[in-house]
Design a protein around this motif. Structure first.
Motif, short mmCIF file in Angstrom:
data_model
loop_
_atom_site.label_atom_id
_atom_site.label_comp_id
_atom_site.label_asym_id
_atom_site.label_seq_id
_atom_site.Cartn_x
_atom_site.Cartn_y
_atom_site.Cartn_z
N ALA A 115 -4.18 2.01 -4.25
CA ALA A 115 -3.19 1.54 -3.26
C ALA A 115 -3.78 0.40 -2.42
O ALA A 115 -3.12 -0.62 -2.16
CB ALA A 115 -2.75 2.70 -2.37
N VAL A 134 0.84 -1.21 0.00
CA VAL A 134 0.00 0.00 0.00
C VAL A 134 0.88 1.25 0.00
O VAL A 134 0.66 2.19 -0.77
CB VAL A 134 -0.95 0.00 1.22
N ARG A 135 1.90 1.25 0.86
CA ARG A 135 2.78 2.43 0.92
C ARG A 135 3.56 2.59 -0.39
O ARG A 135 3.74 3.70 -0.87
CB ARG A 135 3.77 2.29 2.09
N VAL A 142 2.88 1.40 -3.53
CA VAL A 142 2.03 1.81 -4.65
C VAL A 142 1.52 3.24 -4.41
O VAL A 142 1.51 4.08 -5.31
CB VAL A 142 0.88 0.79 -4.84
N GLY A 143 1.16 3.51 -3.15
CA GLY A 143 0.68 4.86 -2.80
C GLY A 143 1.75 5.91 -3.02
O GLY A 143 1.43 7.07 -3.31
N TRP A 192 -1.11 4.63 4.90
CA TRP A 192 -1.08 5.43 3.67
C TRP A 192 -1.14 6.91 4.02
O TRP A 192 -0.39 7.72 3.51
CB TRP A 192 -2.28 5.03 2.80
#
Ligand SMILES: CC(C)(COP(=O)(O)OP(=O)(O)OC[C@H]1O[C@@H](n2cnc3c(N)ncnc32)[C@H](O)[C@@H]1OP(=O)(O)O)[C@@H](O)C(=O)NCCC(=O)NCCS
Length: 425
Positions: A249, A236-237, A239-240, A393
């Protein structure tokens, strides 16, 4: 007082700052290492790499400690609701009564999903795994709920929508996969009860909510709500960090969680225990797990961070006993799990490798007891982990030191070679 470490290479000395965490963890800040020395660090699987500074979750893997925003997970499991836990993770503190009421109203207002999304569900092949469907549907939410102009409003709205709609999306996928009538969210039901009702209510058999079943789901979700920089959270981090939408994300996080070495382990545990039950080969399973030539591992055992008993597994094990007793269910898989744990914990291999049951070892038994089908286990994990993903995120985009995630590598391929035309190869 700032501290540093000295790196000596070929008689040259380089100084690198030491960073301290609030619980005494220490890190060497290597962000200037390449610039100063020409070196990068190599840490396959990032097992010894801190990717960020975070104020959300503290884990001490040696002592078996897990705290969200400083509060032990045991206390949250005992006293908090899942909604309070989500608020705590995302906003950094527990909500007041008014804040919680406002949060509940918002979650209720956004709990429906666009009716047109049903068409997607109806066209997925019936054999599709619900995790693949969930990941796609979460990504698709952006198309149905376009971006708002005001950034703060956009973030708050997206967070609320995700927390509220993911439950509905998950229950919808289950109902449609069974060819059953869809059940809508109800404003009079709390977060966990609402999900159970959407999953199991039927026109011919109204679902009766049992407070112990609701409690089991609440505790399951609280225990899964965050776990610092695990694989899906890092996804998540990462892709974010490319500044995609939160939907994209989270969709990446769901895809990462699906893997059997991560969230998919709860499904894999039940499959493994069922196979052991069928073939009556418990000792053989332990021997296979120890055999380096055999890829088989004891699912639900071992953890990258915990080298002691996973505190979540302890709570889940007690919960399994309690729920099964309350529902008057006798699940042979629980007996097998307990026996397997006993054998493994006495075995030198598991002792030397610090392998203990992790949260997934008993959670599947609880989910099974409350009626969740095996292929939905990881979806349930994803709903639980959502507040953690969102909090992480949010922290990453608010971080003034924010950077695009972009690790380096040590190239070990061929040196420059010339292109060979196809007829000469
Ligand atoms: C979670 C997991 C991926 C963590 O792995 P990791 O930190 O990367 O550790 P490694 O895979 O390097 O394993 C370290 C050693 O323990 C062994 N090991 C780890 N988990 C094991 C398991 N479940 N069964 C048997 N051996 C295991 C490895 O074979 C390795 O042995 P070696 O050092 O003699 O080669 C791993 O423990 C695992 O695969 N567990 C089963 C899947 C699971 O339950 N996942 C859910 C995690 S919450």
């Amino acid at each position: 007082m700032s501290e540093s470490v000295k790196l000596i290479y070929n008689g040259n000395e380089f100084e690198l700052p030491v960073i301290f965490g609030s619980e005494g963890e220490r890190a060497i800040d290597i962000s200037t290492l390449r610039e100063k020395t020409g070196f990068i660090t190599l840490d396959t699987g990032y097992a010894n790499t801190g990717s960020c500074e975070s104020a959300i979750t503290y884990i001490n893997g040696e002592k078996g400690i897990l705290r969200y925003r400083g509060i032990p997970v045991e206390q949250l499991a005992e006293h908090a609701t899942f909604k309070e836990t989500a608020y705590l993770l995302i906003n950094g503190r527990l909500p007041t009564r008014e804040e919680l009421t406002r949060f509940s109203v918002l979650l209720n207002d956004h709990s429906l999903v666009h009716e047109d999304m049903r068409a997607f569900y109806e066209n997925f092949p019936r054999s599709s795994h619900p995790m693949g469907i969930l990941s796609s549907m979460v990504n698709a939410l952006r198309s149905f709920y376009p971006e708002l102009q005001n950034l703060e409003e956009e973030i708050n709205m997206t967070v609320t929508r995700l927390l509220s709609k993911v439950r509905t999306l998950a229950a919808l996928s289950y109902k449609i996969s069974r060819g059953h009538k869809v059940v809508y969210p109800r404003p009079d039901l709390a977060y966990c009860s609402n999900f159970l009702n959407m999953m199991f209510d039927s026109p011919v058999r109204p679902y009766e909510l049992d407070e112990d079943v609701v409690r089991a789901l609440r505790v399951f979700w609280i225990l899964h709500a965050d776990h610092e920089q695990n694989c899906s959270t890092s996804a998540v981090r990462l892709v974010g960090s490319a500044r995609v939408t939160l939907y994209a994300a989270i969709s990446a996080g769901i895809a990462a969680l699906w893997g059997p070495l991560h969230g998919g382990a709860n499904q894999a545990v039940i499959e493994m225990l069922s196979e052991i039950a069928e073939k009556k080969n418990m000792k053989k399973a332990v021997e296979r797990a120890k055999d380096k030539k055999d890829p088989f591992r004891l699912m639900g055992f071992g953890h990258r961070v915990y080298k002691a008993y996973d505190p979540r597994a302890r709570i889940m094990k007690k919960m399994a006993d309690k729920v099964l007793a309350k529902l008057n269910i006798s699940d042979p898989l629980l007996d097998i799990a307990k026996e397997l744990e006993e054998i493994a914990l006495k075995d030198d291999y598991f002792i030397e490798h610090h392998l203990y049951p992790n949260v997934d070892f008993y959670s599947g038994i609880v989910l099974r007891a409350i009626g969740i089908p095996t292929n939905m286990f990881t979806v349930l994990f994803a709903i639980g982990r959502l507040p953690g993903w969102i909090a992480q995120w949010r922290e990453s985009i608010d971080d003034p030191k924010w950077k695009l995630y972009r690790p380096r590598q040590i190239y070990i391929g061929p040196k420059e070679t010339s292109f060979v035309p196809i007829d000469e190869r």
